[in-house]
Design an enzyme around this catalytic site. Structure first.
Site, PDB file in Angstrom:
ATOM      1  N   LYS A 164      12.886 -15.206  -9.980  1.00 20.59           N
ATOM      2  CA  LYS A 164      12.580 -14.196 -11.011  1.00 20.59           C
ATOM      3  C   LYS A 164      11.557 -14.739 -11.994  1.00 20.59           C
ATOM      4  O   LYS A 164      10.630 -14.055 -12.389  1.00 20.59           O
ATOM      5  CB  LYS A 164      13.838 -13.771 -11.774  1.00 20.59           C
ATOM      6  CG  LYS A 164      14.901 -12.987 -11.027  1.00 20.59           C
ATOM      7  CD  LYS A 164      14.448 -11.721 -10.378  1.00 20.59           C
ATOM      8  CE  LYS A 164      14.072 -11.952  -8.941  1.00 20.59           C
ATOM      9  NZ  LYS A 164      13.901 -10.810  -8.095  1.00 20.59           N
ATOM     10  N   GLU A 172       8.108 -14.950 -10.285  1.00 20.33           N
ATOM     11  CA  GLU A 172       7.511 -13.638 -10.007  1.00 20.33           C
ATOM     12  C   GLU A 172       6.922 -12.987 -11.252  1.00 20.33           C
ATOM     13  O   GLU A 172       5.826 -12.439 -11.197  1.00 20.33           O
ATOM     14  CB  GLU A 172       8.574 -12.685  -9.430  1.00 20.33           C
ATOM     15  CG  GLU A 172       8.931 -12.974  -7.986  1.00 20.33           C
ATOM     16  CD  GLU A 172      10.029 -12.053  -7.479  1.00 20.33           C
ATOM     17  OE1 GLU A 172       9.955 -11.624  -6.322  1.00 20.33           O
ATOM     18  OE2 GLU A 172      10.980 -11.761  -8.228  1.00 20.33           O
ATOM     19  N   ASN A 192      -1.983   2.217   5.429  1.00 23.45           N
ATOM     20  CA  ASN A 192      -1.138   1.087   5.049  1.00 23.45           C
ATOM     21  C   ASN A 192      -0.856   0.322   6.332  1.00 23.45           C
ATOM     22  O   ASN A 192      -0.398   0.916   7.306  1.00 23.45           O
ATOM     23  CB  ASN A 192       0.166   1.616   4.434  1.00 23.45           C
ATOM     24  CG  ASN A 192       1.241   0.553   4.314  1.00 23.45           C
ATOM     25  OD1 ASN A 192       0.936  -0.626   4.211  1.00 23.45           O
ATOM     26  ND2 ASN A 192       2.493   0.963   4.335  1.00 23.45           N
ATOM     27  N   GLY A 193      -1.158  -0.976   6.344  1.00 26.21           N
ATOM     28  CA  GLY A 193      -0.944  -1.770   7.557  1.00 26.21           C
ATOM     29  C   GLY A 193      -2.174  -2.607   7.840  1.00 26.21           C
ATOM     30  O   GLY A 193      -3.029  -2.790   6.979  1.00 26.21           O
ATOM     31  N   TRP A 203      -2.569  -2.815  -1.736  1.00 26.76           N
ATOM     32  CA  TRP A 203      -2.300  -4.255  -1.823  1.00 26.76           C
ATOM     33  C   TRP A 203      -3.235  -4.871  -0.793  1.00 26.76           C
ATOM     34  O   TRP A 203      -3.069  -4.666   0.410  1.00 26.76           O
ATOM     35  CB  TRP A 203      -0.838  -4.540  -1.493  1.00 26.76           C
ATOM     36  CG  TRP A 203      -0.427  -5.962  -1.745  1.00 26.76           C
ATOM     37  CD1 TRP A 203      -0.045  -6.503  -2.933  1.00 26.76           C
ATOM     38  CD2 TRP A 203      -0.349  -7.025  -0.776  1.00 26.76           C
ATOM     39  NE1 TRP A 203       0.254  -7.839  -2.772  1.00 26.76           N
ATOM     40  CE2 TRP A 203       0.082  -8.182  -1.463  1.00 26.76           C
ATOM     41  CE3 TRP A 203      -0.600  -7.119   0.583  1.00 26.76           C
ATOM     42  CZ2 TRP A 203       0.263  -9.405  -0.832  1.00 26.76           C
ATOM     43  CZ3 TRP A 203      -0.417  -8.341   1.216  1.00 26.76           C
ATOM     44  CH2 TRP A 203       0.011  -9.472   0.510  1.00 26.76           C
ATOM     45  N   ARG A 239       4.141  -0.554  -4.602  1.00 26.24           N
ATOM     46  CA  ARG A 239       3.772  -1.022  -3.265  1.00 26.24           C
ATOM     47  C   ARG A 239       2.454  -1.801  -3.264  1.00 26.24           C
ATOM     48  O   ARG A 239       2.055  -2.361  -2.238  1.00 26.24           O
ATOM     49  CB  ARG A 239       3.662   0.155  -2.295  1.00 26.24           C
ATOM     50  CG  ARG A 239       4.921   0.987  -2.196  1.00 26.24           C
ATOM     51  CD  ARG A 239       4.736   2.115  -1.214  1.00 26.24           C
ATOM     52  NE  ARG A 239       4.594   1.617   0.135  1.00 26.24           N
ATOM     53  CZ  ARG A 239       5.593   1.336   0.949  1.00 26.24           C
ATOM     54  NH1 ARG A 239       6.844   1.515   0.548  1.00 26.24           N
ATOM     55  NH2 ARG A 239       5.374   0.888   2.170  1.00 26.24           N
ATOM     56  N   CYS A 283       0.848  -1.187   0.000  1.00 22.73           N
ATOM     57  CA  CYS A 283       0.000   0.000   0.000  1.00 22.73           C
ATOM     58  C   CYS A 283       0.887   1.241   0.000  1.00 22.73           C
ATOM     59  O   CYS A 283       1.841   1.347   0.760  1.00 22.73           O
ATOM     60  CB  CYS A 283      -0.946   0.094   1.175  1.00 22.73           C
ATOM     61  SG  CYS A 283      -2.173  -1.207   1.214  1.00 22.73           S
ATOM     62  N   HIS A 297      16.979 -36.549  -5.380  1.00 23.56           N
ATOM     63  CA  HIS A 297      16.142 -36.997  -4.262  1.00 23.56           C
ATOM     64  C   HIS A 297      14.674 -36.614  -4.436  1.00 23.56           C
ATOM     65  O   HIS A 297      13.952 -36.463  -3.456  1.00 23.56           O
ATOM     66  CB  HIS A 297      16.682 -36.432  -2.948  1.00 23.56           C
ATOM     67  CG  HIS A 297      18.061 -36.930  -2.625  1.00 23.56           C
ATOM     68  ND1 HIS A 297      18.338 -38.260  -2.435  1.00 23.56           N
ATOM     69  CD2 HIS A 297      19.242 -36.282  -2.500  1.00 23.56           C
ATOM     70  CE1 HIS A 297      19.636 -38.413  -2.190  1.00 23.56           C
ATOM     71  NE2 HIS A 297      20.214 -37.222  -2.231  1.00 23.56           N
ATOM     72  N   GLU A 350      17.564 -17.541  -6.814  1.00 22.16           N
ATOM     73  CA  GLU A 350      17.133 -16.217  -7.254  1.00 22.16           C
ATOM     74  C   GLU A 350      16.674 -16.245  -8.723  1.00 22.16           C
ATOM     75  O   GLU A 350      15.687 -15.605  -9.082  1.00 22.16           O
ATOM     76  CB  GLU A 350      18.274 -15.203  -7.037  1.00 22.16           C
ATOM     77  CG  GLU A 350      18.007 -13.798  -7.529  1.00 22.16           C
ATOM     78  CD  GLU A 350      16.838 -13.081  -6.847  1.00 22.16           C
ATOM     79  OE1 GLU A 350      16.236 -13.631  -5.927  1.00 22.16           O
ATOM     80  OE2 GLU A 350      16.506 -11.974  -7.300  1.00 22.16           O
ATOM     81  N   LYS A 357       6.215  -4.757  -3.695  1.00 19.51           N
ATOM     82  CA  LYS A 357       7.656  -4.675  -3.479  1.00 19.51           C
ATOM     83  C   LYS A 357       8.010  -4.646  -2.004  1.00 19.51           C
ATOM     84  O   LYS A 357       9.038  -5.161  -1.587  1.00 19.51           O
ATOM     85  CB  LYS A 357       8.213  -3.426  -4.165  1.00 19.51           C
ATOM     86  CG  LYS A 357       9.727  -3.411  -4.136  1.00 19.51           C
ATOM     87  CD  LYS A 357      10.298  -2.577  -5.231  1.00 19.51           C
ATOM     88  CE  LYS A 357      11.797  -2.720  -5.305  1.00 19.51           C
ATOM     89  NZ  LYS A 357      12.210  -4.056  -5.774  1.00 19.51           N
TER      90      LYS A 357
HETATM   91  C1  G6P Z   1       8.723  -8.747  -1.326  1.00 15.84           C
HETATM   92  C2  G6P Z   1       9.316  -8.407  -2.670  1.00 15.84           C
HETATM   93  C3  G6P Z   1      10.609  -9.190  -2.887  1.00 15.84           C
HETATM   94  C4  G6P Z   1      11.578  -8.941  -1.749  1.00 15.84           C
HETATM   95  C5  G6P Z   1      10.935  -9.278  -0.390  1.00 15.84           C
HETATM   96  C6  G6P Z   1      11.810  -8.802   0.767  1.00 15.84           C
HETATM   97  O1  G6P Z   1       8.237 -10.043  -1.327  1.00 15.84           O
HETATM   98  O2  G6P Z   1       8.393  -8.671  -3.702  1.00 15.84           O
HETATM   99  O3  G6P Z   1      11.206  -8.780  -4.098  1.00 15.84           O
HETATM  100  O4  G6P Z   1      12.717  -9.710  -1.920  1.00 15.84           O
HETATM  101  O5  G6P Z   1       9.687  -8.584  -0.272  1.00 15.84           O
HETATM  102  O6  G6P Z   1      11.907  -7.418   0.705  1.00 15.84           O
HETATM  103  P1  G6P Z   1      13.009  -6.565   1.436  1.00 15.84           P
HETATM  104  O7  G6P Z   1      12.599  -5.148   1.209  1.00 15.84           O
HETATM  105  O8  G6P Z   1      12.945  -6.947   2.889  1.00 15.84           O
HETATM  106  O9  G6P Z   1      14.324  -6.895   0.855  1.00 15.84           O
END
Ligand code: G6P
Length: 608
Positions: free
Chosen positions: A485, A488, A101-102, A75, A27, A2, A504, A481, A603
């Site tokens: 990607k 996501e 937000n929260g 969000w 956000r 948010c 396994h 990672e 994010k």
């Molecule tokens: C969200 C984002 C990710 C990020 C994670 C941790 O899930 O979509 O891309 O890695 O939060 O975020 P931070 O700000 O703590 O690195």
């Protein structure tokens, strides 16, 4: 999670708020809304499910002229995304509006109480109770009413509240969710982060938990919840509005991938001194560091994968137990923590609720807490004894790229510096590391130059049913990672697996439709990795390898190869991930996905 923005001043508020919402959209983008007190003194509210663009369309010729207003991009947590549940929310009289937000954790109890008291609540959200609580408490002074209402709330909030009858004033408050005040020339702002307002002012106050900000065009007064005035410093934002623009790239993600060489340079600036790595941010805690006997790293998502590199190096270079734990799980089985435990919280945003909660627990038990974050003034810096900044500049795309590579580079520097301070890193090793770090930006640039051939390869793999990513040792975080990607942004299933574990279970997923992506850069575990790669090949899987330039063996084994320059093993994670970022980007583009704002994600995740 948010985004909220508020404005009061001589500009036309509507366009300022819409511009701010577009910049905060990373956000959350389930719905968007604005509220304004118009020149005629009327309250105008427009809110829509969907992205800010849907709201803008709904506004047709634009919002009415106004000098004050607030906006929100959501969000969803409580209540599905809909026009009704979109913020802002209003009280019964329609004079008070709130964005939030929260999560108000006791909202059911408050809602029942408000309904019993004669209030009509229209939405399914937790937020709406705030508008009605302020309504009950209002006696002509909005800040006093907000402070009274805050006393009833449990949970987390960043709030902005506006009253139609006080048309130059906004009141903001924060607890466990970010909120800053923008201090302009005869104008004031409230926002979730600086990106929303940096085009108008670079002077900001980072509010602390419990702060209440009372802003008018020419003033910003911060108090605690009892109304006592607090002296909060004004900080200067170090980056420009252009840094948060696409700058000619099709997507922010692509721009941020291309920014990685510069971001790596920035992350190292001031930290490589002669032949040694020196993080002066650690100086104030140097004495305490001398006694550490274990290291615990905590993080979420991409940051967690970066922290795996740090944990391996702390263990190797310091010779003490070191591990990394997903922050949301850390609290359920906390390790023994005392004053000799170094806890490192890795978080790009500095606002991730799970990471903050874990860091707080560690701090309460006496640990030395170090934050590794990209965000100056963020909540994690208040939970920590020292903060080390990534210096990567703003990252807008939801999928992290430049903050991953700078997190890895910075955890490597952090581990090296602590080991050096404790006399456990031989000078020769330090020198070798510094030289390799200095080469990294140009090596990253060389890797990115191959984007066109990666795009071509991605075209041949974009219709896969799923992907299996494998790696060992420092290649393992890169595999994790790389798979993240894909998940996501292309909404395809991708597993990131420790290569040795392939046999396994997950090997049964491999077939001609599920390629194996192997991080096979030069390392001590190269031969073993090749064995795992062969296991995949024997199951008819196409094999896509990330390999070190000059490796003549891999070309015969893999279907396609992404080449990266040679570097020290701990830094290989950085170079190996770059082609995987580009690969995921082009697969998503070819599948027509919304690369910068993938579905269901945000994010910054400020709820647990
Ligand atoms: C969200 C984002 C990710 C990020 C994670 C941790 O899930 O979509 O891309 O890695 O939060 O975020 P931070 O700000 O703590 O690195």
């Amino acid at each position: 999670m948010c985004g909220i923005v508020g404005y009061t001043g001589p500009r036309d508020a509507g366009p300022v708020l819409l511009d701010g919402l577009r910049r905060l959209e990373y956000r959350g983008y389930d719905s968007a809304g604005i509220a304004l007190v118009t020149e005629d003194g009327d309250l105008f509210v427009e809110k829509r499910a969907g992205k800010v663009a849907v709201l803008t369309d709904a506004l047709g010729g634009g919002p009415p002229t106004a000098g004050v207003g607030l906006g929100h991009t959501r969000w969803a947590t409580h209540g599905r995304p809909s026009d009704l549940n979109a913020h802002p929310h209003s009280d019964c009289s329609g004079r008070i509006t709130v964005v939030h937000n929260g999560i108000v954790e006791n909202f059911r109890e408050l809602r029942d109480e408000l309904v019993a008291g004669g209030h009509t609540l229209r939405s399914e959200t937790d937020t709406e109770v705030v508008a009605h609580l302020v309504e009950d408490a209002y006696e002509g002074d909005l800040a006093a009413a907000v402070r009274a209402a805050l006393g009833r709330l449990q949970g987390a909030y960043a709030l902005v509240v506006m009253h139609r009858d006080e048309p130059d004033r906004l009141v903001g408050a924060r607890l466990n969710a970010p909120l800053i005040v923008g201090v302009g020339d005869g104008e004031s702002f409230l926002a979730s982060d600086a990106a929303a307002i940096v085009a108008y002012t670079k002077r900001v106050i980072f509010l602390a938990d419990g702060d209440v900000a009372d802003i008018r065009p020419g003033s910003a007064v911060v108090t605690d919840r009892s109304g006592a005035v607090l002296d909060r410093p004004i900080d200067e934002i170090q980056w420009s509005a252009e840094a948060a623009e696409k700058g000619g790239y099709a997507h922010f993600m692509l721009k941020e991938i291309h920014e990685q060489p510069a971001a790596l340079t920035a992350a190292m600036t001031g930290r490589l001194r002669g032949d040694a790595v020196c993080l002066e941010e650690l100086d104030p805690i140097a004495k305490r560091l001398a006694g550490i006997d274990r290291v615990e790293m905590i993080a979420c998502g991409t940051a967690y994968y970066a922290s795996l590199v740090g944990a391996a190096l702390f263990q190797e270079w310091l010779g003490v137990p070191a591990r990394s734990t997903v922050a949301s799980e850390f609290r359920y089985s906390p390790p023994p923590i005392d004053a000799r435990t170094l806890v490192i919280a890795v978080t790009q945003s500095g606002e991730t609720a799970d990471t903050i909660a874990a860091a707080r627990l560690a701090g309460d038990r006496g640990a030395i807490v170090v934050a590794l974050t990209n965000t100056v003034g963020s909540a994690i810096t208040r939970e920590s004894h020292a903060s080390v900044f990534l210096q990567a500049g703003p990252e807008v795309a939801v999928a992290a790229t430049k903050t991953f590579v700078t997190q890895v580079a910075t955890v490597v520097m952090l581990a090296a510096d602590v080991a050096r301070r404790l006399g456990r890193l031989p000078a020769e090793k330090d020198r070798e590391l510094v030289e390799a770090l200095r080469r990294l930006p140009s090596q990253a640039a060389r890797t990115i130059e191959k984007a066109a051939s990666i795009e071509e390869v991605a075209g041949r793999y974009a219709s896969a049913a799923g992907y299996m990513y494998i790696g060992r040792s420092f290649g393992y975080p890169a595999a994790l990672e790389g798979a993240l990607k894909i998940k996501e942004i292309s909404y395809l299933h991708a597993e990131g697996y420790a290569a040795g574990e392939l046999k396994h279970g997950p090997i049964s997923l491999l077939d001609p439709e599920v390629p194996l992506v192997a991080v096979a850069t030069r390392s001590a575990v190269y031969e073993k990795l090749i064995s795992n790669l062969m296991e995949g090949k024997a199951r008819d899987a196409r094999v896509l390898a990330v390999a070190t330039e000059g490796d003549t063996q891999i070309e015969r084994l893999a279907t396609d190869v992404f080449w990266v320059p040679d570097t020290l093993e701990p830094l290989s994670t950085i170079l190996a991930v770059i082609p995987l970022q580009l690969f995921a980007y082009y697969v998503a583009v070819k599948r027509g996905r919304d690369v910068d704002q993938p579905r269901n994600l945000a994010k910054s995740v400020t709820v647990e």
